[in-house]
Motif scaffolding. Structure first.
Motif, PDB file in Angstrom:
ATOM      1  N   HIS A 160       3.300 -64.937 -69.031  1.00 30.94           N
ATOM      2  CA  HIS A 160       1.879 -65.017 -69.400  1.00 30.94           C
ATOM      3  C   HIS A 160       1.594 -65.494 -70.829  1.00 30.94           C
ATOM      4  CE1 HIS A 160       2.391 -60.920 -71.057  1.00 30.94           C
ATOM      5  NE2 HIS A 160       1.317 -61.172 -71.774  1.00 30.94           N
ATOM      6  N   HIS A 161       2.586 -65.719 -71.638  1.00 34.86           N
ATOM      7  CA  HIS A 161       2.358 -66.311 -72.966  1.00 34.86           C
ATOM      8  C   HIS A 161       2.911 -67.733 -73.070  1.00 34.86           C
ATOM      9  CE1 HIS A 161       0.411 -63.204 -75.267  1.00 34.86           C
ATOM     10  NE2 HIS A 161       1.234 -62.308 -74.753  1.00 34.86           N
ATOM     11  N   GLU A 162       3.401 -68.268 -71.963  1.00 37.54           N
ATOM     12  CA  GLU A 162       3.995 -69.603 -71.993  1.00 37.54           C
ATOM     13  C   GLU A 162       2.911 -70.684 -71.967  1.00 37.54           C
ATOM     14  OE1 GLU A 162       7.496 -70.012 -72.436  1.00 37.54           O
ATOM     15  OE2 GLU A 162       6.966 -67.959 -72.904  1.00 37.54           O
ATOM     16  N   SER A 163       3.120 -71.699 -72.736  1.00 36.89           N
ATOM     17  CA  SER A 163       2.221 -72.847 -72.790  1.00 36.89           C
ATOM     18  C   SER A 163       2.419 -73.711 -71.546  1.00 36.89           C
ATOM     19  CB  SER A 163       2.552 -73.658 -74.047  1.00 36.89           C
ATOM     20  OG  SER A 163       1.971 -74.925 -73.998  1.00 36.89           O
ATOM     21  N   TRP A 164       1.381 -74.456 -71.151  1.00 34.92           N
ATOM     22  CA  TRP A 164       1.520 -75.365 -70.023  1.00 34.92           C
ATOM     23  C   TRP A 164       2.400 -76.558 -70.395  1.00 34.92           C
ATOM     24  CZ3 TRP A 164       1.177 -74.754 -65.129  1.00 34.92           C
ATOM     25  CH2 TRP A 164       1.207 -75.872 -64.291  1.00 34.92           C
ATOM     26  N   ASP A 211      12.430 -74.822 -75.777  1.00 34.95           N
ATOM     27  CA  ASP A 211      12.857 -76.228 -75.747  1.00 34.95           C
ATOM     28  C   ASP A 211      11.692 -77.204 -75.620  1.00 34.95           C
ATOM     29  OD1 ASP A 211      12.096 -75.989 -73.123  1.00 34.95           O
ATOM     30  OD2 ASP A 211      14.069 -76.382 -72.274  1.00 34.95           O
ATOM     31  N   GLY A 212      10.475 -76.699 -75.615  1.00 34.79           N
ATOM     32  CA  GLY A 212       9.315 -77.582 -75.608  1.00 34.79           C
ATOM     33  C   GLY A 212       8.902 -78.061 -74.232  1.00 34.79           C
ATOM     34  N   GLN A 213       9.427 -77.475 -73.163  1.00 33.86           N
ATOM     35  CA  GLN A 213       9.105 -77.937 -71.821  1.00 33.86           C
ATOM     36  C   GLN A 213       7.831 -77.324 -71.247  1.00 33.86           C
ATOM     37  OE1 GLN A 213      10.833 -80.383 -69.987  1.00 33.86           O
ATOM     38  NE2 GLN A 213      11.580 -80.739 -72.046  1.00 33.86           N
ATOM     39  N   GLY A 214       7.558 -76.092 -71.543  1.00 31.12           N
ATOM     40  CA  GLY A 214       6.369 -75.443 -71.008  1.00 31.12           C
ATOM     41  C   GLY A 214       6.472 -75.139 -69.524  1.00 31.12           C
ATOM     42  N   LEU A 215       5.417 -74.494 -68.986  1.00 31.35           N
ATOM     43  CA  LEU A 215       5.391 -74.123 -67.573  1.00 31.35           C
ATOM     44  C   LEU A 215       5.301 -75.333 -66.653  1.00 31.35           C
ATOM     45  CD1 LEU A 215       3.052 -71.004 -67.574  1.00 31.35           C
ATOM     46  CD2 LEU A 215       5.525 -71.056 -67.262  1.00 31.35           C
ATOM     47  N   ALA A 232       6.909 -78.155 -66.620  1.00 32.46           N
ATOM     48  CA  ALA A 232       8.220 -78.626 -66.182  1.00 32.46           C
ATOM     49  C   ALA A 232       8.797 -77.709 -65.107  1.00 32.46           C
ATOM     50  CB  ALA A 232       9.168 -78.717 -67.370  1.00 32.46           C
ATOM     51  N   LEU A 233       8.664 -76.399 -65.294  1.00 34.55           N
ATOM     52  CA  LEU A 233       9.155 -75.452 -64.299  1.00 34.55           C
ATOM     53  C   LEU A 233       8.371 -75.587 -63.006  1.00 34.55           C
ATOM     54  CD1 LEU A 233      11.032 -73.082 -63.635  1.00 34.55           C
ATOM     55  CD2 LEU A 233       9.342 -71.559 -64.662  1.00 34.55           C
ATOM     56  N   PHE A 234       7.051 -75.687 -63.104  1.00 33.83           N
ATOM     57  CA  PHE A 234       6.193 -75.801 -61.928  1.00 33.83           C
ATOM     58  C   PHE A 234       6.521 -77.057 -61.117  1.00 33.83           C
ATOM     59  CE2 PHE A 234       2.320 -77.007 -59.672  1.00 33.83           C
ATOM     60  CZ  PHE A 234       2.018 -75.822 -59.031  1.00 33.83           C
ATOM     61  N   ASN A 235       6.828 -78.149 -61.796  1.00 37.10           N
ATOM     62  CA  ASN A 235       7.096 -79.420 -61.120  1.00 37.10           C
ATOM     63  C   ASN A 235       8.531 -79.574 -60.637  1.00 37.10           C
ATOM     64  OD1 ASN A 235       4.466 -80.354 -61.314  1.00 37.10           O
ATOM     65  ND2 ASN A 235       4.795 -81.128 -63.380  1.00 37.10           N
ATOM     66  N   ASP A 236       9.375 -78.589 -60.895  1.00 37.61           N
ATOM     67  CA  ASP A 236      10.754 -78.624 -60.420  1.00 37.61           C
ATOM     68  C   ASP A 236      10.733 -78.515 -58.883  1.00 37.61           C
ATOM     69  OD1 ASP A 236      13.374 -77.985 -59.576  1.00 37.61           O
ATOM     70  OD2 ASP A 236      13.797 -76.914 -61.437  1.00 37.61           O
ATOM     71  N   PRO A 237      11.281 -79.503 -58.169  1.00 34.85           N
ATOM     72  CA  PRO A 237      11.225 -79.491 -56.702  1.00 34.85           C
ATOM     73  C   PRO A 237      12.014 -78.348 -56.066  1.00 34.85           C
ATOM     74  CG  PRO A 237      12.559 -81.341 -57.480  1.00 34.85           C
ATOM     75  CD  PRO A 237      11.957 -80.688 -58.691  1.00 34.85           C
ATOM     76  N   GLN A 238      12.892 -77.711 -56.815  1.00 30.14           N
ATOM     77  CA  GLN A 238      13.682 -76.617 -56.252  1.00 30.14           C
ATOM     78  C   GLN A 238      13.014 -75.253 -56.399  1.00 30.14           C
ATOM     79  OE1 GLN A 238      17.680 -76.862 -57.711  1.00 30.14           O
ATOM     80  NE2 GLN A 238      18.008 -78.865 -56.809  1.00 30.14           N
ATOM     81  N   ILE A 239      11.860 -75.215 -57.047  1.00 34.47           N
ATOM     82  CA  ILE A 239      11.137 -73.951 -57.241  1.00 34.47           C
ATOM     83  C   ILE A 239      10.359 -73.614 -55.972  1.00 34.47           C
ATOM     84  CG2 ILE A 239       9.272 -72.844 -58.562  1.00 34.47           C
ATOM     85  CD1 ILE A 239      11.848 -73.136 -60.131  1.00 34.47           C
ATOM     86  N   SER A 240      10.452 -72.372 -55.525  1.00 35.59           N
ATOM     87  CA  SER A 240       9.761 -71.948 -54.304  1.00 35.59           C
ATOM     88  C   SER A 240       8.254 -71.885 -54.525  1.00 35.59           C
ATOM     89  CB  SER A 240      10.269 -70.567 -53.868  1.00 35.59           C
ATOM     90  OG  SER A 240       9.766 -69.569 -54.744  1.00 35.59           O
ATOM     91  N   SER A 241       7.512 -71.881 -53.426  1.00 37.61           N
ATOM     92  CA  SER A 241       6.053 -71.805 -53.527  1.00 37.61           C
ATOM     93  C   SER A 241       5.621 -70.447 -54.109  1.00 37.61           C
ATOM     94  CB  SER A 241       5.386 -72.050 -52.180  1.00 37.61           C
ATOM     95  OG  SER A 241       5.745 -71.062 -51.251  1.00 37.61           O
ATOM     96  N   GLN A 242       6.394 -69.388 -53.885  1.00 46.36           N
ATOM     97  CA  GLN A 242       6.055 -68.083 -54.462  1.00 46.36           C
ATOM     98  C   GLN A 242       6.204 -68.100 -55.983  1.00 46.36           C
ATOM     99  OE1 GLN A 242       4.060 -66.619 -52.166  1.00 46.36           O
ATOM    100  NE2 GLN A 242       4.813 -64.754 -53.105  1.00 46.36           N
ATOM    101  N   ILE A 243       7.225 -68.773 -56.491  1.00 48.20           N
ATOM    102  CA  ILE A 243       7.404 -68.879 -57.943  1.00 48.20           C
ATOM    103  C   ILE A 243       6.282 -69.752 -58.517  1.00 48.20           C
ATOM    104  CG2 ILE A 243       8.943 -69.666 -59.790  1.00 48.20           C
ATOM    105  CD1 ILE A 243      10.667 -67.721 -58.558  1.00 48.20           C
ATOM    106  N   LYS A 244       5.919 -70.811 -57.814  1.00 49.72           N
ATOM    107  CA  LYS A 244       4.811 -71.663 -58.265  1.00 49.72           C
ATOM    108  C   LYS A 244       3.516 -70.853 -58.336  1.00 49.72           C
ATOM    109  CE  LYS A 244       6.495 -76.190 -57.015  1.00 49.72           C
ATOM    110  NZ  LYS A 244       6.094 -77.522 -56.615  1.00 49.72           N
ATOM    111  N   LYS A 245       3.322 -69.997 -57.352  1.00 49.17           N
ATOM    112  CA  LYS A 245       2.133 -69.128 -57.345  1.00 49.17           C
ATOM    113  C   LYS A 245       2.151 -68.222 -58.579  1.00 49.17           C
ATOM    114  CE  LYS A 245      -0.223 -65.794 -54.377  1.00 49.17           C
ATOM    115  NZ  LYS A 245      -0.193 -65.129 -53.069  1.00 49.17           N
ATOM    116  N   ALA A 246       3.310 -67.663 -58.884  1.00 46.88           N
ATOM    117  CA  ALA A 246       3.437 -66.798 -60.061  1.00 46.88           C
ATOM    118  C   ALA A 246       3.175 -67.589 -61.348  1.00 46.88           C
ATOM    119  CB  ALA A 246       4.820 -66.154 -60.106  1.00 46.88           C
TER     120      ALA A 246
END
Length: 188
Positions: A85-89, A98-102, A104-118
């Motif tokens: 909840h304190h991570e920048s987009w 490392d300057g990637q923000g949320l 990069a994580l959100f757009n990772d194709p290996q991330i589940s839809s539940q993690i994307k929701k979180a």
């Protein structure tokens, strides 16, 4: 009061059409509990009971909250909101240096839809947290340059810094303009 204010900002934003992100819609009760639990790490690590000069770094509460909620068996959604909840987009946050923000994580194709929701719910909590902190002026560590900004100016400042998902600018501005803190109802 802080959690209630966060929910007051979250409540209208959860009506965002999550289908455009390929995830399940965020429910009102999920938003409510995310608002309630996002800062649990501050209670777990004794932040509020410790004199300011002796407190752990503020950044530590996100990991403490994540660990506590995980070990207590709370749903992963709430543990991840506490963690992110304190991570920048767009850029670095408390955890991601490392300057990637949320984004990069959100757009990772290996991330589940539940993690994307979180991640999305965490980002909405971050926005609500920023708005509440600016209006209440609870955090003495906020940069002095923002103290004289109106809420609209402050949100624009956050957007230009990459703190808020650019596509949500209009939504955030509209909801910020219509805020009435403390007037939100608690979901059943």
């Amino acid at each position: 009061v802080h959690a209630r204010n966060i929910f007051a900002v979250l409540e209208p934003q959860i009506r965002l059409d999550s289908s455009e992100f390929g995830i399940e819609r965020i429910s009102e009760s999920e938003a409510y509990y995310a608002a309630l639990l996002h800062d649990i790490g501050k209670l777990v690590n004794g932040h509020y009971l410790t004199p300011p000069s002796q407190r752990q770094p503020k950044q530590r509460h996100v990991a403490d909250g994540f660990n506590y909620l995980t070990h207590q068996g709370y749903p992963e959604l709430f543990s991840l909101v506490a963690l992110y909840h304190h991570e920048s987009w767009e850029y670095k946050g408390y955890l991601n240096q490392d300057g990637q923000g949320l984004k990069a994580l959100f757009n990772d194709p290996q991330i589940s839809s539940q993690i994307k929701k979180a991640i999305l719910l965490s980002h909405i909590v971050k926005i609500a947290d920023e708005i509440d902190d600016h209006l209440v002026k609870r955090d003495p560590n906020k940069p002095k340059t923002t103290d004289n900004l109106t809420l609209t100016e402050y949100i624009k400042y956050l957007i230009t810094k990459g703190e808020i998902k650019p596509e949500w600018t209009e939504i955030v501005m509209n909801y910020a303009a219509s805020l009435s803190f403390g007037q939100s109802s608690v979901p059943h």
